[in-house]
Design a protein around this motif. Structure first.
Motif, PDB file in Angstrom:
ATOM      1  N   ARG A   1     -16.954 -30.005  22.973  1.00  0.00           N
ATOM      2  CA  ARG A   1     -16.133 -30.416  21.840  1.00  0.00           C
ATOM      3  C   ARG A   1     -16.702 -29.833  20.554  1.00  0.00           C
TER       4      ARG A   1
ATOM      5  N   TYR B   1     -21.036 -27.363  18.242  1.00  0.00           N
ATOM      6  CA  TYR B   1     -20.404 -27.466  19.556  1.00  0.00           C
ATOM      7  C   TYR B   1     -21.316 -28.316  20.449  1.00  0.00           C
TER       8      TYR B   1
ATOM      9  N   THR C   1     -14.173 -37.971  29.640  1.00  0.00           N
ATOM     10  CA  THR C   1     -14.936 -36.745  29.375  1.00  0.00           C
ATOM     11  C   THR C   1     -15.268 -36.073  30.701  1.00  0.00           C
ATOM     12  N   ASN C   2     -14.841 -34.830  30.836  1.00  0.00           N
ATOM     13  CA  ASN C   2     -15.140 -34.079  32.048  1.00  0.00           C
ATOM     14  C   ASN C   2     -16.559 -33.508  32.004  1.00  0.00           C
TER      15      ASN C   2
ATOM     16  N   LYS D   1     -21.854 -29.902  24.186  1.00  0.00           N
ATOM     17  CA  LYS D   1     -21.483 -29.877  25.613  1.00  0.00           C
ATOM     18  C   LYS D   1     -21.977 -31.168  26.253  1.00  0.00           C
TER      19      LYS D   1
ATOM     20  N   LYS E   1     -19.449 -31.007  31.694  1.00  0.00           N
ATOM     21  CA  LYS E   1     -19.605 -29.719  30.996  1.00  0.00           C
ATOM     22  C   LYS E   1     -18.508 -29.468  29.973  1.00  0.00           C
ATOM     23  N   GLU E   2     -17.779 -30.491  29.581  1.00  0.00           N
ATOM     24  CA  GLU E   2     -16.764 -30.341  28.545  1.00  0.00           C
ATOM     25  C   GLU E   2     -17.451 -30.094  27.200  1.00  0.00           C
TER      26      GLU E   2
END
Length: 343
Positions: A300, A319, A294-295, A321, A297-298
């Motif tokens: 999903r 959503y 997981t990057n 973050k 500030k990704e």
């Protein structure tokens, strides 16, 4: 004997007609009116019910749309003196025969009827009813109530018309008459005529009012309380409107029909994956686990985990973050292991 049979036949026809007129739900029942209702009562009842069941307020609600059509059909008949008289005497069959015989059938359609009250077209010709001011209240609703539906108790203080001693001039109108000013000469004159009515005064009253919050209501939508606004002497009261806004929430942020949340994970979880759930507004758990990297500030998307759409079974999306919590310092041993692992 023949005369007796004729009387029996006449009585049977009358009973059949009576059953036709009064069977089922009458136009008066639809508008929630007594049979002797005045034209003004009919207008007020239509206005109230048409606002409540209008398709713009009940999108996707077939029952409300059907009710709206019934209300307009009933008003089209009862607001027309000739049609109402035929309906009162002969029922719906009489109206059909009247239309088939070239009577003033057709009338206004639903759009004409509604616009005559709420703007456009025939509204210009309608007698203007004096109306008090609308009262608009900005109301913050919790995200939980907007997600599941709920009620809010609001303390309401308002003006109420009460009887007062004495009489007052009311129902004033201009009447035209002709005055003779010479042999064969008349002048048209206008005179204001007023009735003497019981006096009234304003008093302040207060009580709790229950506001229903419907699932999926959007910011700016209004909950209407018909004729519960400022009263008007010799007129009808304005409306009370609660304008709904979404109150701030500690876990979720709403954007239209979608929800947004921010979750913090450790650096290790970001690198090797994690198992995690978050509690939703109705306390069901949403699984946000992930096995990959997981990057920071990704974001999903979790489909169907957002807000319900108003008058619909569909929902928006959620959503999430992810913020990655980095360590503030590392020992030499940790540095060495990280280099060996990632180098």
């Amino acid at each position: 004997m023949a005369h007796r049979r004729s009387k029996v036949l006449l009585l049977s026809c009358f009973l059949s007609f009576f059953l036709i007129v009064y069977a089922g739900k009458s136009y008066y029942d639809i508008l929630q009116l007594p049979r002797g209702a005045s034209d003004d009562q009919i207008k007020r009842a239509y206005r109230k019910l048409a606002l409540k069941y209008h398709p713009d307020k009940n999108q996707g609600n077939e029952e409300a749309n059907k009710k709206f059509a019934e209300i307009n059909n009933a008003y089209e008949v009862l607001s027309d003196g000739e049609k109402r008289d035929i309906y009162d005497k002969y029922g719906e069959d009489g109206l059909k025969q009247h239309a088939a015989g070239g009577g003033r059938g057709g009338g206004m359609n639903i759009q004409d009827i509604f616009s005559s009250f709420f703007g456009g077209g025939p509204a210009q010709e309608e007698e203007k009813i004096l109306k008090g001011d609308d009262v608009i209240v900005e109301l913050d609703a919790s995200l939980e109530d907007l997600y599941m539906g709920g009620t809010m108790k609001v303390w309401r203080v308002k003006n109420v018309l009460k009887p007062a001693p004495g009489k007052r001039q009311c129902n004033c109108r201009n009447e035209v008459y002709h005055k003779q000013i010479g042999p064969g000469m008349f002048q048209q004159m206008t005179e204001q005529v007023c009735e003497q009515c019981p006096n009234v005064k304003f008093e302040r009253e207060s009580d709790f009012i229950t506001v229903d919050i419907e699932k999926g209501m959007q910011d700016g939508q209004e909950v209407l309380f018909y004729e519960d606004g400022e009263p008007k002497v010799d007129g009808e009261a304005g409306d009370l409107k609660f304008r709904i806004h979404t109150a701030p929430h500690d876990r979720f942020r709403r954007e239209g029909n979608d929800l947004h949340a921010t979750i913090t994970i450790t650096l290790v979880q970001a690198l090797v994956g994690f198992e995690k759930t978050i509690k939703h507004l109705d306390e069901h758990l949403v699984d946000i686990s992930f096995k990959g990297i997981t990057n920071p500030k990704e974001v999903r998307r979790f489909k169907g985990e957002g807000m319900p759409l108003h008058f619909s079974n569909k929902k928006g999306d959620l959503y999430v973050k992810f913020e990655v919590l980095f360590p503030t310092s590392l020992t030499e041993a940790q540095r060495t292991k990280i280099k060996e692992t990632l180098g």
